[in-house]
Structure formats: C-alpha cells, structure tokens
Design a protein around this motif. Sequence first.
Motif, PDB file in Angstrom:
ATOM      1  N   GLU A 223       0.824  -1.211   0.000  1.00  0.00           N
ATOM      2  CA  GLU A 223       0.000   0.000   0.000  1.00  0.00           C
ATOM      3  C   GLU A 223       0.859   1.263   0.000  1.00  0.00           C
ATOM      4  O   GLU A 223       0.432   2.312  -0.461  1.00  0.00           O
ATOM      5  N   GLU A 224       2.091   1.152   0.513  1.00  0.00           N
ATOM      6  CA  GLU A 224       3.036   2.277   0.494  1.00  0.00           C
ATOM      7  C   GLU A 224       3.660   2.477  -0.889  1.00  0.00           C
ATOM      8  O   GLU A 224       4.441   3.403  -1.088  1.00  0.00           O
ATOM      9  N   GLY A 225       3.323   1.579  -1.833  1.00  0.00           N
ATOM     10  CA  GLY A 225       3.821   1.732  -3.201  1.00  0.00           C
ATOM     11  C   GLY A 225       5.076   0.959  -3.518  1.00  0.00           C
ATOM     12  O   GLY A 225       5.795   1.299  -4.463  1.00  0.00           O
ATOM     13  N   HIS A 226       5.363  -0.092  -2.736  1.00  0.00           N
ATOM     14  CA  HIS A 226       6.548  -0.915  -2.986  1.00  0.00           C
ATOM     15  C   HIS A 226       6.129  -2.374  -3.122  1.00  0.00           C
ATOM     16  O   HIS A 226       5.162  -2.804  -2.504  1.00  0.00           O
ATOM     17  N   SER A 227       6.888  -3.109  -3.922  1.00  0.00           N
ATOM     18  CA  SER A 227       6.596  -4.534  -4.067  1.00  0.00           C
ATOM     19  C   SER A 227       7.812  -5.227  -4.664  1.00  0.00           C
ATOM     20  O   SER A 227       8.810  -4.581  -5.008  1.00  0.00           O
ATOM     21  N   LEU A 228       7.718  -6.535  -4.779  1.00  0.00           N
ATOM     22  CA  LEU A 228       8.716  -7.335  -5.471  1.00  0.00           C
ATOM     23  C   LEU A 228       8.055  -7.918  -6.708  1.00  0.00           C
ATOM     24  O   LEU A 228       6.966  -8.487  -6.620  1.00  0.00           O
ATOM     25  N   TYR A 229       8.711  -7.769  -7.850  1.00  0.00           N
ATOM     26  CA  TYR A 229       8.221  -8.331  -9.106  1.00  0.00           C
ATOM     27  C   TYR A 229       9.172  -9.440  -9.538  1.00  0.00           C
ATOM     28  O   TYR A 229      10.398  -9.246  -9.551  1.00  0.00           O
ATOM     29  N   THR A 230       8.605 -10.573  -9.903  1.00  0.00           N
ATOM     30  CA  THR A 230       9.406 -11.665 -10.448  1.00  0.00           C
ATOM     31  C   THR A 230       9.736 -11.325 -11.896  1.00  0.00           C
ATOM     32  O   THR A 230       8.840 -11.057 -12.691  1.00  0.00           O
ATOM     33  N   VAL A 231      11.020 -11.336 -12.223  1.00  0.00           N
ATOM     34  CA  VAL A 231      11.438 -11.035 -13.595  1.00  0.00           C
ATOM     35  C   VAL A 231      11.980 -12.259 -14.322  1.00  0.00           C
ATOM     36  O   VAL A 231      12.098 -12.249 -15.549  1.00  0.00           O
ATOM     37  N   GLU A 232      12.287 -13.317 -13.562  1.00  0.00           N
ATOM     38  CA  GLU A 232      12.782 -14.547 -14.198  1.00  0.00           C
ATOM     39  C   GLU A 232      12.523 -15.726 -13.274  1.00  0.00           C
ATOM     40  O   GLU A 232      12.711 -15.622 -12.058  1.00  0.00           O
TER      41      GLU A 232
END
Length: 149
Positions: A53-62
Amino acid sequence: MHIPVPFRLHGVTVSPEWTDYNHHLTESAYLLIMGESSDAFFRFLGVDDAYREEGHSLYTVETHLRNLREAHEGEHLGLTIQVLDTDAKRLHILHEMYSDTGGLVATAEQMLLHVDTRAGKAIPFPEYVGRSIRIPDGHRRGTADTPEA
C-alpha cells in the motif's frame, strides 16, 4: 534476523483443482505453489499488504522451474526457500519442493526486483528490508545441498 538453511515456511496438499487428467500436479500448479511460498517468505520479511500500500513490491522477472518427478492428488508437499544472492534492488532465491513420501519433486530459481509501483521502476530496498535479506551464512549457492539449477 536469522534465516535458517534450509528455511521451511510453507507446505500444501495437492488439491484436485491443481491436477490434470492423470491426477498429477499440473505445470502451472508447480509455479502457483512456488509463488505461494515466495509470498509467505515476503510476509516473513515484512513485505506485506501494508508495504504494498506504500507503493513498494517485489516483481518476479525470471523463473527457472524444474519438474523432477510427479506429484499426485492428495500428496503433501513441503517447501524450502534459500536466498542465493541479493543486491540493492534484486533478490535471487531458490525454492525446493519435497514430497512427504520422500524426495525432491521440483525446484524454482527466481530473480525478483524491488519496485516503486507508482513510478513503475526498480528502486533499492528500504534499509530495514535490505538488512533482513542480506545473505546469511550458508545461503550462498553451493553452501547447502542445492542443485545447480
């Protein structure tokens, strides 16, 4: 924060919805289960709903997924996770999926980026998250019984 090696945080029982016509775990379900394990690990680190909600996350790229043997409907699977490497913006992890009936079922090696979801770009981890994911003793590749995926 001490993260044991291997770190056991998640387990599932193979549900009928995750199986194919042979009553084996489907290809997509292997990834679904590994993703649930990642989410459990992220929550452990404090990367949760409030964090997002604070605008941060982890995205899987591979993701490199290895299906090593079949898993069947009703079979209980335990998962481990290991931090292989990290830097200011990236997290490199290895999942291992084991059957309670014995043996390694699958592995998934993943590279994730820490992102500012509002700006749509990779940014460094906040200091408190970065401290949590620094490579603990025994987590670097080759220091535990992990396959070279």
